[in-house]
Design a protein around this motif. Structure first.
Motif, PDB file in Angstrom:
ATOM      1  N   ASP A 300      25.314  -2.272   7.263  1.00 59.68           N
ATOM      2  CA  ASP A 300      24.295  -3.017   7.288  1.00 59.68           C
ATOM      3  C   ASP A 300      22.989  -2.379   7.413  1.00 59.68           C
ATOM      4  O   ASP A 300      21.715  -2.633   6.916  1.00 59.68           O
ATOM      5  CB  ASP A 300      24.239  -3.945   8.380  1.00 59.68           C
ATOM      6  CG  ASP A 300      25.205  -5.487   8.100  1.00 59.68           C
ATOM      7  OD1 ASP A 300      25.485  -5.395   6.935  1.00 59.68           O
ATOM      8  OD2 ASP A 300      25.592  -6.269   8.937  1.00 59.68           O
ATOM      9  N   MET A 301      23.175  -1.436   8.291  1.00 59.33           N
ATOM     10  CA  MET A 301      21.851  -0.433   8.738  1.00 59.33           C
ATOM     11  C   MET A 301      21.356   0.346   7.577  1.00 59.33           C
ATOM     12  O   MET A 301      20.417   0.286   7.154  1.00 59.33           O
ATOM     13  CB  MET A 301      22.432   0.582   9.696  1.00 59.33           C
ATOM     14  CG  MET A 301      22.635   0.095  11.049  1.00 59.33           C
ATOM     15  SD  MET A 301      23.146   1.199  12.376  1.00 59.33           S
ATOM     16  CE  MET A 301      23.848   0.243  13.605  1.00 59.33           C
ATOM     17  N   VAL A 302      22.450   0.917   6.802  1.00 58.06           N
ATOM     18  CA  VAL A 302      21.902   1.674   5.713  1.00 58.06           C
ATOM     19  C   VAL A 302      21.301   0.831   4.553  1.00 58.06           C
ATOM     20  O   VAL A 302      20.217   1.342   3.992  1.00 58.06           O
ATOM     21  CB  VAL A 302      23.130   2.678   5.059  1.00 58.06           C
ATOM     22  CG1 VAL A 302      22.772   3.150   3.801  1.00 58.06           C
ATOM     23  CG2 VAL A 302      23.519   3.474   6.225  1.00 58.06           C
ATOM     24  N   GLU A 306      17.381   1.339   3.155  1.00 64.50           N
ATOM     25  CA  GLU A 306      17.031   1.709   1.797  1.00 64.50           C
ATOM     26  C   GLU A 306      16.136   0.787   1.261  1.00 64.50           C
ATOM     27  O   GLU A 306      15.358   0.786   0.305  1.00 64.50           O
ATOM     28  CB  GLU A 306      18.278   1.953   1.133  1.00 64.50           C
ATOM     29  CG  GLU A 306      19.333   3.214   1.401  1.00 64.50           C
ATOM     30  CD  GLU A 306      18.385   4.389   1.186  1.00 64.50           C
ATOM     31  OE1 GLU A 306      17.304   4.584   0.896  1.00 64.50           O
ATOM     32  OE2 GLU A 306      19.118   5.632   1.244  1.00 64.50           O
ATOM     33  N   SER A 307      16.541  -0.619   1.507  1.00 66.12           N
ATOM     34  CA  SER A 307      15.783  -1.794   0.893  1.00 66.12           C
ATOM     35  C   SER A 307      14.320  -1.634   1.546  1.00 66.12           C
ATOM     36  O   SER A 307      13.170  -1.764   0.849  1.00 66.12           O
ATOM     37  CB  SER A 307      16.339  -2.923   1.177  1.00 66.12           C
ATOM     38  OG  SER A 307      17.499  -3.092   0.657  1.00 66.12           O
ATOM     39  N   LEU A 312       8.296  -0.013   1.135  1.00 70.29           N
ATOM     40  CA  LEU A 312       7.215   0.818   1.598  1.00 70.29           C
ATOM     41  C   LEU A 312       6.558   1.857   0.237  1.00 70.29           C
ATOM     42  O   LEU A 312       5.681   2.038   0.378  1.00 70.29           O
ATOM     43  CB  LEU A 312       7.547   1.673   2.477  1.00 70.29           C
ATOM     44  CG  LEU A 312       6.799   2.875   3.410  1.00 70.29           C
ATOM     45  CD1 LEU A 312       5.385   1.910   3.791  1.00 70.29           C
ATOM     46  CD2 LEU A 312       7.437   3.597   4.365  1.00 70.29           C
ATOM     47  N   ALA A 313       7.594   2.562  -0.364  1.00 68.98           N
ATOM     48  CA  ALA A 313       7.230   3.251  -1.730  1.00 68.98           C
ATOM     49  C   ALA A 313       6.329   2.578  -2.601  1.00 68.98           C
ATOM     50  O   ALA A 313       5.537   2.967  -2.931  1.00 68.98           O
ATOM     51  CB  ALA A 313       8.459   3.946  -2.131  1.00 68.98           C
ATOM     52  N   LYS A 334       5.114  -3.372   6.861  1.00 66.62           N
ATOM     53  CA  LYS A 334       5.025  -3.013   8.321  1.00 66.62           C
ATOM     54  C   LYS A 334       5.999  -3.914   9.102  1.00 66.62           C
ATOM     55  O   LYS A 334       6.636  -3.630   9.988  1.00 66.62           O
ATOM     56  CB  LYS A 334       3.556  -3.188   8.862  1.00 66.62           C
ATOM     57  CG  LYS A 334       3.362  -2.213  10.178  1.00 66.62           C
ATOM     58  CD  LYS A 334       3.371  -3.205  11.262  1.00 66.62           C
ATOM     59  CE  LYS A 334       3.032  -2.584  12.613  1.00 66.62           C
ATOM     60  NZ  LYS A 334       3.094  -3.441  13.734  1.00 66.62           N
ATOM     61  N   LEU A 335       5.882  -5.162   8.923  1.00 60.21           N
ATOM     62  CA  LEU A 335       6.690  -6.320   9.467  1.00 60.21           C
ATOM     63  C   LEU A 335       8.136  -5.708   9.083  1.00 60.21           C
ATOM     64  O   LEU A 335       8.927  -5.845  10.056  1.00 60.21           O
ATOM     65  CB  LEU A 335       6.275  -7.459   8.894  1.00 60.21           C
ATOM     66  CG  LEU A 335       7.440  -8.727   9.094  1.00 60.21           C
ATOM     67  CD1 LEU A 335       7.189  -8.985  10.626  1.00 60.21           C
ATOM     68  CD2 LEU A 335       7.017  -9.901   8.108  1.00 60.21           C
ATOM     69  N   GLN A 336       8.501  -5.501   7.841  1.00 63.88           N
ATOM     70  CA  GLN A 336       9.966  -5.381   7.575  1.00 63.88           C
ATOM     71  C   GLN A 336      10.435  -4.122   8.311  1.00 63.88           C
ATOM     72  O   GLN A 336      11.732  -4.136   9.126  1.00 63.88           O
ATOM     73  CB  GLN A 336      10.288  -5.268   6.070  1.00 63.88           C
ATOM     74  CG  GLN A 336      11.594  -4.810   5.754  1.00 63.88           C
ATOM     75  CD  GLN A 336      12.678  -5.969   6.061  1.00 63.88           C
ATOM     76  OE1 GLN A 336      12.395  -6.842   6.190  1.00 63.88           O
ATOM     77  NE2 GLN A 336      13.975  -5.224   5.791  1.00 63.88           N
TER      78      GLN A 336
END
Length: 412
Positions: A300-302, A306-307, A312-313, A334-336
């Motif tokens: 879940d973390m990874v 990455e999403s 952001l990119a 920023k929120l995410q």
């Protein structure tokens, strides 16, 4: 891209986002990565022990030209794209919130000078800001106004040769180390007109409070400011009268992108630490990482990190192109990223158990630092409101879904 991997070795999170950078930009990332590995990372725990300005970290970043990435080439900077800046901040945030915040703070504190100062003041200040010989601070937030910039009470009264500044500011980073302050207030005669001015730290009537203790983000202390009848020459105005709001918004926009990058860097660092622990630690006869529950936590973390990096990119690319919708995407990024970072760091600390709670272990510091990203440069709730309002506004004129028949949906 292989030039970085060859010198640093494979990492848990890949370098796929470096594909859009040119060779010189990738070399900058490599230099920052080496700094993090050999200097900034090993010293990060020492920086986090006391909330005083981390001069060694700042001077290192200035000496290595990292501070200069925020400034135009004409004044000694590199005029780096946001596509590069987010990579730099992510690298720093992976090991040291203080160093990462110094880069985002440089944008916040100096962007209005770059965009709005007179040519003579640019020549006077920007070269020193590039090298770290000078520092600036951004004075926007007040006791009763933060994310709502239109709630500012600081006033500037017009005089024959400038302005008289009165008001208070709060939560000002670098206040005790800055040489110049970018101050945003209202025109006393026209409250809907926002004005930004430059104020030197030794101006008569200007006072700086003692540093205020806080939960985390040590190394970049904060203070309050007071302005009582401060005389500001007209030459120290930034932009025209009425442009103070737009100058502040651009500074905040870049800072929000930076906050997202910093939060993602910290989240990446937290997963690296937690996954290493899962490999080293044994539980119930096998490595902790072999338990399905732990694997699902890491998955879940990874996946979510990455999403968020992809969003952001995209946001950085929109800023570099000057897209009109970049502010909304900055709010989303920023929120995410900041909400995700808080969750990831909390889960990583949980995964490492009692060790994660120790001050000697990095996650304790990561945990304390993560919260401010959800608050600074607009709290998560503010960005949700901004994004939601934008969706509702655009929905009124957007192309309807092809599954719908003509007419009001109320008639279904």
């Amino acid at each position: 891209m292989n030039d970085i991997a060859a010198t640093t070795g494979p990492r848990l999170f890949g370098d796929h986002f470096l594909r859009t950078l040119d060779a010189q930009e990738r070399a900058t990332v490599q230099r920052v990565r080496a700094l993090c590995k050999h200097t900034i990372g090993p010293r990060a725990a020492d920086v986090a022990r006391e909330d005083v300005f981390a001069w060694d970290a700042f001077r290192t970043l200035a000496r290595e030209g990292v501070i200069a990435t925020a400034f135009p080439k004409a004044f000694g900077g590199t005029d780096a794209r946001q596509a590069l800046r987010i990579r730099i901040i992510e690298e720093l945030g992976r090991v040291c919130s203080t160093s990462a915040s110094m880069i985002t703070g440089t944008d916040l504190s100096s962007r209005a000078i770059v965009a709005g100062a007179s040519e003579s003041f640019k020549q006077r200040l920007l070269p020193g800001l590039c090298t770290g010989e000078l520092q600036s601070a951004f004075a926007l937030t007040e006791p009763g106004a933060g994310s709502d910039v239109r709630g500012l009470h600081t006033t500037l009264r017009r005089t024959a040769d400038g302005y008289v500044l009165n008001g208070r500011k709060k939560f000002i980073t670098r206040a005790t180390t800055a040489d110049w302050f970018v101050v945003v207030g209202r025109a006393e005669e026209s409250p809907s007109t926002f004005i930004a001015v430059l104020v030197p730290r030794d101006a008569a009537g200007f006072s700086i409070s003692p540093e205020v203790g806080k939960l985390g983000w040590y190394g970049v202390p904060i203070s309050s400011l007071s302005f009582e009848g401060v005389q500001v020459p007209l030459a120290q105005r930034l932009g025209d009268e009425g442009e103070g709001f737009s100058l502040a918004q651009d500074a905040l926009l870049r800072a929000r992108i930076g906050h997202a990058a910093m939060a993602l860097g910290r989240a990446i660092g937290a997963v690296e630490i937690a996954s290493s622990y899962a490999v080293d630690r044994s539980s119930f006869g096998k490595a902790l990482g072999e338990h399905q529950g732990v694997q699902w936590m890491l998955a879940d973390m990874v996946t979510q990190i990455e999403s968020s990096r992809a969003l952001l990119a995209l946001t950085a690319d929109k800023y570099d192109r000057g897209d009109s919708d970049v502010a909304i995407f900055a709010s989303m990024a920023k929120l995410q990223a900041t909400d995700l970072c808080m969750k990831v760091v909390t889960d990583a600390l949980q995964l490492t158990g009692g060790r994660g709670y120790l001050q000697d272990f990095p996650l304790e510091r990561f945990f304390r630092d993560a919260k401010l990203n959800q608050i600074g440069e607009g709290a998560s709730e503010i960005h949700k409101t901004v994004i939601g309002r934008d969706v509702v506004r655009r929905a009124a004129t957007a192309e309807r879904n092809a599954c719908l028949r003509a007419g009001s949906l109320v008639d279904y």
